[in-house]
Design an enzyme around this catalytic site. Structure first.
Site: not given
Ligand code: GLN
Ligand code: ZN
Length: 776
Positions: A17, A577, A621, A681, A710
Site C-alpha cells: 500500500l 519507540w 507520549e 519546540e 519542518h
Molecule cells: N538529536 C536529534 C536530532 O537532532 C533529535 C531528534 C528529535 O528530537 N526527534 O535529530
C-alpha cells in the site's frame, strides 16, 4: 466459543500500500492501479484470516490513509475549505480523501491538510475530525457497505467495523468557539443509524463499534450520552448483534456504564488490563445474555502468547459466563503489529532463538484459534503440538542466557537515589559550567543533526552493501563532520554539534550497539498514511559493551576549541519507540537502558566533552491513558533520565530536548528531570507554551525553538528577535538559549545555513538589546 478479529494490518505484507500510494502521489501510477492494490490487500487479508480459522472477520478496517478520516468522509464531515474541490473540481473520492490528509497545492489552490495526532498511546496517527457549531452530517460514501458486499461476495463471514459515534466525536476538535463537540450527537446519530441501516439491509448480522474512549477518564455527562446513544441504536436495530470494543486500557470507572449499554458483546483488553476480568465477572449476572470477547492475544507487541496464562483466564470466564457466550480475540486491532513473522528469513538479522519467541499479526490469528480449540477441548494433534511448542518457547524464554544477564540485574538492583542526583544544585552547577564554557548571553546551539544529504545516505547504503569499506565510509563521514564543525565555527554558533551523519535513526543507532536488542527485516507497522516504522525489539537485559558515540563526538571536539555537544538518545525514548519485552515491568527495562546511557555519558565526559545532550522527545507520549497512572509512570521515567544524567561532575552541562510543547500538566516533572538546559519546540505556537514554564518559574535554562524546522522556509532575524523578546518577557534573559525547534536532518544545507546565520544574528541583536537596557 467463537473467535473474531478486531482489525488487520492494511499496509500489505510487503508494504504494497505504501508503494502504491506513493507511486500514485508521484504521478507514476493511476487511480485504478491504486484502488486495485487496495482491493488485493483486502482480499489477501480476508483470506489469511479465513484460512487461519477466524470465525468473524473484520471489514472496513482497510483504509487508504486512516480509519478516522474514512469515518469523517462517510459521515460527510468534510471541512469547508475542501468544498470547492468537491463542488467545483469534482475530485474523485480518493483524491478528496488525500487532499484532506495531505493538503492540496495545485491548480491555484493552497489548502492545508487536516491535523494529525497520535491514536491513544500508540505510534499510529489519525486525522483529527474538525467540527463547527452547526456541523451537519450526511451519508457521503458507502465505503463500509462496499467492503462488506465485496467480502460477502467472497464468502467471507464479515463483520463491519465502525468507529463508534461517541469516540468519533471525542477524538475530533471544535474549530469554532461556543459549543462542545458532544452536543453534535443529535445531528450525528441519525447518520450513524442510516449507515448501520445500509449494512443491515445488505445482510450484516454483526457490527463492531469501537469505543476506545471508554478507556479514558470520562465524566458523568459523557457516560450518560453513551447510554442514551446506544439505547437508540439498539431500539432501531433490535436484531443486530453489536460488539462494543474498548481497548488499550481498563473500562475503569466507566465499567458500570459499559455493562449497562444494550449491546450483545463487550470486548475486553485483557493484555493491558487482565484485572478487569475479575471485576466484570463479579458484576455479571448469571442470567445475563451479554457475551464477552476476551482480548487475550497482544495486538500491540510481537511476543508469543502465553497459552497457559490465557487458558487460566478463559477458564475463569467459562465458570461464570459459560462457553457459548465467550469469544476469543486479540486485545485490539492488529494494525499495531507487523504482518507476518514468516517473512523474517534472514537468521543473520533475527537469530532463531529470539524469533521463536515472537508472533506477528498472522501468527496471532493462529494463536487466537488455538486458544479457542484448547479451551473448548476441540483438541487434535496439531493443536496439542502447538500447545507443547508454546510451553517450550515460554519456558525457554524464562531461563535463556540470551535474555538474562545477572550482572545487569544486579546493577539495576543496586541503583540508589544518589545515582539519580547530580552532586549539587543547578545554581551551583550553573556557575561552574559558566567558568568552564564562557558562554555569552543567549548562547546559540542546534538540536543535533545536520542535513542527511543524498550523498550521506548513499555512503551508508554502499557501506551496508559492502561497496565501501569501513575505512572509506568513516573517512567520508569524518570529512562531512569536519565540514560541519568548520561551518558552525565560521557562523559563530556557541555550542557545536558533530551533525549525526553516522546515524540512520536516533533509536536504531543505539539499539544496534546495545545488547538485548534485535531487529527485523520486515517488521513494519503503519505510523501514518504511507509512513511505516520498523521498531527495534528489546528482548533481553540491556547493556552497553562498548562506547557508542564517543569516537564521533571526540573527533568533532578535537577539531575545535569551542564546546561540542555529545549527542545521545534518552532511555525513555529508546523504550517508547521499541517493542519492549513483556516479562518484566517497563520501568525495569528503562532502568537498564538508563545505566547503559549513563556509562556512555561518563565516557563522553572522560573524552573531554563538556556538554552532553540526552534527547527525550518521547517522554510525554509515554503518559498512560488514565490519569491515575500518570504519577507512577512519571516517577520512573523521570528517574531513568536522572540516572542516565546523574553521574557527571558539576561542570559538565546536561541538555535534553523534546519536540513538542504541551507541558502544562507535566511541567513539574519536566523540571524534576533537572537537565541544565532543555530545548523545546516553540515557534509554531509563537512562544505561547513558555507560559507554562513562566508560571511554574522553571528554574533551569531553556532553549525555546525560534524557528520551525519542518518547513524549508528561511526565517528572518527580525522575526526570531520578535520571538525571543516574547520569551524574554516571561523568562529571565539569563536563562534563555537560542536554537531551532528540532534536528535539521530532513532539511537541505542551503536553507539550513541561511536560517542559522539569521538565528545567530538574532542572538547577537538580543545581547545588544539587553546590554543597552542595563544601567551602566
Ligand atoms: N538529536 C536529534 C536530532 O537532532 C533529535 C531528534 C528529535 O528530537 N526527534 O535529530
Ligand atoms: Zn525534536
Amino acid at each position: 466459543m467463537r473467535t473474531h478479529n478486531l482489525g488487520y494490518p492494511r499496509i500489505g505484507s510487503n508494504r504494497a500500500l505504501k508503494k502504491a500510494s506513493e507511486a500514485y502521489w508521484a504521478g507514476k501510477a493511476t487511480a485504478e492501479e491504486l484502488l486495485l492494490t487496495g482491493k488485493t490487500i483486502r482480499y489477501d487479508n480476508w483470506k489469511i484470516q479465513q484460512d487461519a480459522g477466524i470465525d468473524l472477520i473484520p471489514v472496513n478496517d482497510f483504509s487508504f490513509y486512516d480509519q478516522v478520516l474514512d469515518m469523517s468522509f462517510m459521515l460527510g464531515a468534510i471541512p469547508r475549505r475542501y468544498h470547492p474541490l468537491m463542488e467545483k473540481e469534482r475530485l474523485p473520492d480518493i483524491d478528496l480523501l488525500f487532499a484532506m490528509a495531505r493538503g492540496y497545492q495545485k491548480e491555484g489552490y493552497d489548502i492545508t491538510a487536516m491535523e494529525m495526532t497520535k491514536w491513544f498511546d500508540t505510534n499510529y496517527h489519525y486525522i483529527v475530525p474538525e467540527f463547527t457549531a452547526h456541523q451537519r452530517f450526511s451519508l457521503l460514501s458507502h465505503k463500509a457497505l462496499n467492503e462488506f458486499l465485496e467480502a460477502k461476495h467472497k464468502k467471507i463471514n464479515a463483520k463491519p467495523v465502525l468507529l463508534g459515534p461517541i469516540s468519533y466525536l471525542l477524538l475530533g476538535k471544535e474549530k469554532e468557539a461556543g459549543f462542545h463537540r458532544l452536543e453534535l450527537i443529535e445531528n450525528l446519530l441519525p447518520v450513524y443509524l442510516e449507515l448501520i441501516q445500509t449494512l443491515d439491509n445488505a445482510g450484516a448480522h454483526y457490527i463492531q463499534l469501537d469505543e476506545p474512549c471508554l478507556a479514558l477518564n470520562l465524566d458523568e455527562a459523557t457516560r450518560s450520552i453513551y447510554l442514551d446513544t446506544y439505547k437508540q441504536i439498539r431500539a432501531r436495530f433490535p436484531h443486530l448483534h453489536i460488539i462494543l470494543a474498548n481497548y488499550f486500557e481498563c473500562y475503569g470507572e466507566n465499567l458500570a456504564t459499559a455493562l449497562q449499554l444494550p449491546v450483545q458483546t463487550l470486548h475486553l483488553d485483557l493484555v493491558r488490563c487482565p484485572a478487569q476480568l475479575g471485576d466484570i465477572l463479579e458484576a455479571y449476572h448469571k442470567d445475563s445474555k451479554l457475551h464477552l470477547s476476551l482480548g487475550l492475544v497482544d495486538g500491540r507487541n510481537i511476543w508469543k502468547n502465553n497459552f497457559d496464562q490465557s487458558l487460566a483466564l478463559i477458564d475463569t470466564a467459562i465458570a461464570k459466563v459459560g462457553e457459548e457466550k465467550l469469544w476469543i480475540a486479540p486485545s485490539c486491532s492488529l494494525l499495531h503489529s507487523p504482518c507476518d513473522l514468516d517473512l523474517e528469513t534472514n537468521e543473520a538479522v533475527l537469530q532463531p532463538e529470539v524469533r521463536q519467541w515472537m508472533a506477528f499479526a498472522r501468527q496471532k490469528l493462529a494463536e487466537v484459534v488455538t486458544l479457542k480449540k484448547l479451551a473448548s477441548a476441540e483438541t487434535d494433534d496439531a493443536t496439542r503440538a502447538a500447545w507443547e511448542s508454546n510451553r517450550a518457547a515460554v519456558a525457554g524464554k524464562l531461563s535463556s542466557a540470551l535474555i538474562h544477564n545477572p550482572l545487569v540485574k544486579q546493577r539495576v538492583q543496586a541503583i540508589t537515589d544518589r545515582d539519580a542526583r547530580r552532586a549539587n544544585t543547578f545554581a551551583i552547577r550553573k556557575e561552574k559550567q559558566q567558568q568552564a564554557l564562557h558562554l555569552p548571553l543567549f548562547p546559540t546551539t542546534t538540536i543535533g543533526s545536520f542535513p542527511q544529504t543524498k550523498e550521506v545516505r548513499a555512503w551508508r547504503a554502499q557501506f551496508k552493501k559492502g561497496d565501501l569499506s569501513a575505512a572509506q565510509y568513516e573517512a567520508l563521514l569524518q570529512e562531512e563532520t569536519e565540514r560541519s564543525i568548520r561551518w558552525q565555527e565560521e557562523t559563530g554558533i556557541d555550542v557545536l554539534v558533530h551533525g549525526e551523519f553516522e546515524r540512520n535513526d536516533m533509536v536504531e543507532y543505539f539499539g544496534e550497539q546495545l545488547s538485548g536488542f534485535a531487529f527485523t527485516q520486515n517488521g513494519w507497522v503503519q505510523s501514518y498514511g504511507s509512513r511505516c516504522v520498523k521498531p527495534p525489539v528489546i528482548y533481553g537485559d540491556v547493556s552497553r559493551t562498548v562506547p557508542m558515540t564517543v569516537k564521533w563526538s571526540a573527533f568533532a571536539q578535537s577539531l575545535t576549541g569551542k564546546p561540542v555537544k555529545g549527542m545521545l538518545t534518552g532511555p525513555v525514548t529508546i523504550l517508547q519507540w521499541s517493542f519492549v519485552r513483556n516479562d518484566q515491568p517497563r520501568s525495569a527495562t528503562c532502568n537498564q537502558i538508563a545505566l547503559a546511557i549513563r556509562d556512555e555519558v561518563a565516557d563522553l565526559e572522560a573524552a573531554g566533552l563538556k556538554v552532553i545532550q540526552i534527547d527525550e522527545p518521547a517522554i510525554r507520549e509515554g503518559l498512560p491513558l488514565r490519569r491515575e497512572n500518570w504519577d507512577d509512570y512519571l516517577k520512573w521515567a523521570v528517574n531513568a533520565f536522572r540516572i542516565s544524567a546523574g553521574g557527571v561532575k558539576d561542570e559538565t552541562q546536561i541538555h535534553t530536548h523534546m519536540c513538542y510543547s504541551e507541558f502544562n500538566d507535566i511541567i513539574e516533572h519536566i523540571a524534576d528531570m533537572d537537565a541544565d538546559v532543555i530545548t523545546i519546540e516553540c515557534s509554531r505556537s509563537q512562544m505561547e507554551l513558555l507560559d507554562a514554564f513562566a508560571a511554574f518559574r522553571y528554574p533551569n535554562d531553556i532553549g525555546p525553538g525560534v524557528y520551525d524546522i519542518h518547513s524549508p522556509r528561511v526565517p528572518t532575524q527580525a522575526e526570531m528577535v520578535d520571538l525571543l523578546e516574547k520569551a524574554q518577557a516571561v523568562i529571565p534573559a539569563g536563562q534563555l538559549w537560542v536554537n531551532p525547534d528540532c534536528g535539521l536532518k530532513t532539511r537541505h544545507w542551503e536553507e539550513t545555513k541561511m536560517a542559522l546565520v539569521e538565528m545567530v544574528n538574532a542572538a547577537k541583536a538580543m545581547r545588544l538589546l539587553v546590554n543597552a537596557a542595563q544601567p551602566s
